[in-house]
Design a protein around this motif. Structure first.
Motif, short mmCIF file in Angstrom:
data_model
loop_
_atom_site.label_atom_id
_atom_site.label_comp_id
_atom_site.label_asym_id
_atom_site.label_seq_id
_atom_site.Cartn_x
_atom_site.Cartn_y
_atom_site.Cartn_z
N ASN A 130 0.71 -1.23 0.18
CA ASN A 130 0.16 0.05 -0.01
C ASN A 130 1.09 0.82 0.13
N GLY A 131 2.00 0.97 -0.55
CA GLY A 131 3.36 2.08 -0.77
C GLY A 131 3.96 2.53 1.24
N LYS A 132 3.43 1.65 1.35
CA LYS A 132 4.57 2.02 2.78
C LYS A 132 5.40 1.34 3.39
N PHE A 133 6.28 2.21 3.05
CA PHE A 133 7.60 0.79 3.42
C PHE A 133 8.21 0.44 4.14
N PRO A 134 7.91 -0.95 4.29
CA PRO A 134 7.95 -2.08 5.52
C PRO A 134 8.58 -1.48 6.35
N GLU A 135 9.07 -1.75 7.63
CA GLU A 135 9.12 -1.14 8.95
C GLU A 135 9.46 -2.03 9.74
N ASN A 136 10.01 -2.76 9.09
CA ASN A 136 11.14 -4.05 10.38
C ASN A 136 12.23 -4.70 9.75
N TYR A 137 13.19 -5.05 9.91
CA TYR A 137 14.55 -5.92 8.66
C TYR A 137 13.92 -7.45 7.95
N ALA A 138 12.97 -8.03 8.75
CA ALA A 138 12.71 -8.93 8.51
C ALA A 138 11.68 -8.48 7.22
N ALA A 139 11.10 -7.52 7.59
CA ALA A 139 10.40 -7.55 5.22
C ALA A 139 11.28 -6.28 4.97
N LEU A 140 12.48 -5.71 5.52
CA LEU A 140 13.13 -5.21 4.28
C LEU A 140 14.09 -5.92 3.51
N ILE A 141 14.42 -6.77 4.59
CA ILE A 141 15.58 -7.65 3.08
C ILE A 141 14.62 -8.57 2.23
N GLN A 142 13.25 -8.43 2.79
CA GLN A 142 12.45 -9.27 1.41
C GLN A 142 12.93 -8.96 0.02
N LEU A 143 13.23 -7.48 0.34
CA LEU A 143 13.00 -6.96 -1.44
C LEU A 143 14.47 -6.48 -2.03
N LYS A 144 13.34 -6.53 -3.55
CA LYS A 144 15.13 -6.83 -4.15
C LYS A 144 15.89 -5.35 -3.94
N GLY A 145 17.67 -5.70 -3.79
CA GLY A 145 18.57 -5.18 -3.61
C GLY A 145 18.80 -4.64 -1.74
N ILE A 146 17.99 -4.82 -1.40
CA ILE A 146 18.36 -4.37 0.10
C ILE A 146 19.01 -5.94 0.64
N GLY A 147 20.17 -5.82 0.86
CA GLY A 147 20.97 -7.08 1.58
C GLY A 147 20.40 -6.86 3.21
N PRO A 148 21.25 -8.31 3.73
CA PRO A 148 21.58 -7.41 5.11
C PRO A 148 21.21 -6.28 5.63
N TYR A 149 22.81 -5.73 5.27
CA TYR A 149 23.15 -4.55 5.92
C TYR A 149 22.11 -3.75 5.62
N THR A 150 21.90 -3.04 4.63
CA THR A 150 20.72 -2.32 4.17
C THR A 150 19.79 -2.31 4.75
N ALA A 151 18.88 -3.87 4.91
CA ALA A 151 17.98 -3.73 5.98
C ALA A 151 18.48 -3.73 6.96
N ALA A 152 19.54 -3.17 8.08
CA ALA A 152 19.72 -2.82 8.70
C ALA A 152 19.34 -1.75 9.31
N ALA A 153 20.27 -1.38 8.17
CA ALA A 153 20.71 0.49 7.56
C ALA A 153 18.96 1.72 8.31
N ILE A 154 18.36 1.09 6.94
CA ILE A 154 16.93 1.03 7.21
C ILE A 154 16.48 0.93 8.26
N ALA A 155 16.04 -0.48 9.10
CA ALA A 155 15.55 -0.57 9.74
C ALA A 155 16.04 0.09 11.63
N SER A 156 16.89 0.73 11.76
CA SER A 156 17.41 0.49 13.01
C SER A 156 17.62 2.44 12.47
N PHE A 157 18.45 3.08 11.29
CA PHE A 157 17.24 4.59 10.98
C PHE A 157 16.37 4.61 11.05
#
Length: 384
Positions: A130-157
DNA sequence: GTCCCGGTAC
DNA sequence: GTACCGGGAC
């Protein structure tokens, strides 16, 4: 500057993994590294660069910055970030763009799959979240181009989730500070360093801790010439205290295997053959070998006959290829050589005059120093 | 010029 | 494990 550690803050060395023997000693002497997080954050507040993606908790902008900064220095990425934010102020603007447009803005940044993946992911988020950015590590890492580092960065920042970022900076800072000798390009390393980072993290402020450790690695604890004299935690740093800065982090050197194709011309001129001494700045300097034609890939008989070097060598002489062998693989530390030996009969005429090429009786081949691969060939053919 | 640096997808 | 890329240090 002397680092004062408060005993109350000490925690036990948290890892089962055996480090070097020296680390063990170090552990006894300096269990005090527990103020790591406090010191690092304090350092960060005084020394951080002001960067636009640090002024926001908008996951879209953080995502944008993190993808841009993958494999990329801040100074190089910054103008790209500004351009993207200006052009696409939010995720839905971005998702509406076409690939050419996105790539055009990416031009010059390299690793273009990052841009293609971003567009893909933006569309996915519009469509399935629904156009809303996933809000946790587990959901973020599912996305293309988002690996362990980037998922952790977005989840924490963006969401202050308690996950540790582990990028090249973190590997470096922790391997030096804790004396971890696990090679950072091993698959086991990420697990170990993630655990270490999480142990050291200030759990009240994962975002700032993550920012701090990376900024520290990027600007002070640099790969070369780290600024230890201005380091707030050098007194508790394993590498600094033991003078091991240059050897940490450990990285397994994987020699680049350059692949080469050698065609050796084993010429037979009524009992004589030809050798050439290797002189160029290359492997096997000073050794002898058959006249060599190096090609970018494997070649067949026709291609050999048509090869300009071959024609130049043989000129008008009449020759006949009497035998050839399948390529032999020869591995050096840094090169793989596929060598094919062509047996060629000189029927009439002579090779091009070339001082470097010497004509020798096959009986005397053993007198010349040759590379291993040639030695094997000569032995197999009962020539030495 | 050569070497080193670096996240993710596959 | 390797391909993907460009920039900075030397």
């Amino acid at each position: 500057m002397v680092l004062v550690f408060r005993t109350a803050n000490l925690v036990k060395f948290p890892f089962k993994k055996t480090f070097s023997a020296e680390t063990k000693l170090f552990e006894n002497n300096f269990v005090q590294f527990m103020c790591f997080s406090t010191q690092l954050i304090q350092w960060y507040r005084q020394n951080k660069r002001n960067l636009p993606w640090r002024e926001t908790t908008d996951p879209y902008r953080i995502w944008l910055s993190e993808i841009i900064l993958q494999q990329t220095r801040v100074e190089q990425g910054l103008p790209y970030f500004l351009k993207y934010v200006q052009t696409y102020p939010n995720l839905s603007d971005f998702a509406k763009a076409n690939e050419d447009e996105i790539l055009k803005y990416w031009q010059g940044l390299g690793y273009y799959s990052r841009a293609r993946n971003m567009l893909n992911t933006a569309k996915q988020i519009i469509k399935f979240h629904n156009g809303k950015f996933p809000e946790n590590y587990a959901a973020l890492i599912q996305l293309k181009g988002i690996g362990p580092y980037t998922a952790a960065a977005i989840a924490s920042f963006a969401f202050n989730e308690k996950v540790a970022v582990v990028d090249g900076n973190v590997f470096r800072v922790l391997s030096r500070f804790l004396g971890i000798y696990e090679p950072i390009n091993n698959s086991a390393a990420r697990k170990l360093f993630t655990k270490a980072a999480l142990e050291l993290m200030n759990k009240k402020n994962p975002a700032e801790f993550n920012q701090a450790i990376m900024e520290f690695g990027a600007t002070l604890c640099k790969p070369a010439k780290p600024d230890c004299s201005n380091c707030p935690i050098s007194s508790a740093c394993f590498a600094f205290s033991k003078n091991k800065i240059a050897e940490l982090p450990v990285k397994i050197v994987k020699p680049i295997k350059r692949i080469r194709y050698f065609n050796y011309l084993h010429l037979n001129d009524s009992g004589n053959t030809f050798f050439k001494k290797r002189e160029s700045k290359d492997i096997w300097q000073g050794l002898y070998e058959f006249p060599l034609i190096e090609t970018p890939k494997t070649i067949n008989q026709d291609e050999l006959l048509e090869h300009p070097d071959f024609k130049k060598l043989v000129q008008k002489a009449k020759i006949k290829i009497t035998n050839w062998h399948s390529a032999k693989k020869h591995i050096l530390s840094h090169q793989i050589i596929y060598a094919r030996f062509w047996q060629i009969e000189m029927v009439k005429g002579n090779l091009k005059q070339d001082k470097a090429i010497i004509k020798i009786s096959e009986e005397r081949l053993a007198e010349y120093p040759v590379p291993r691969i040639l030695d094997i060939y000569l032995k197999n053919n009962n020539l030495v």
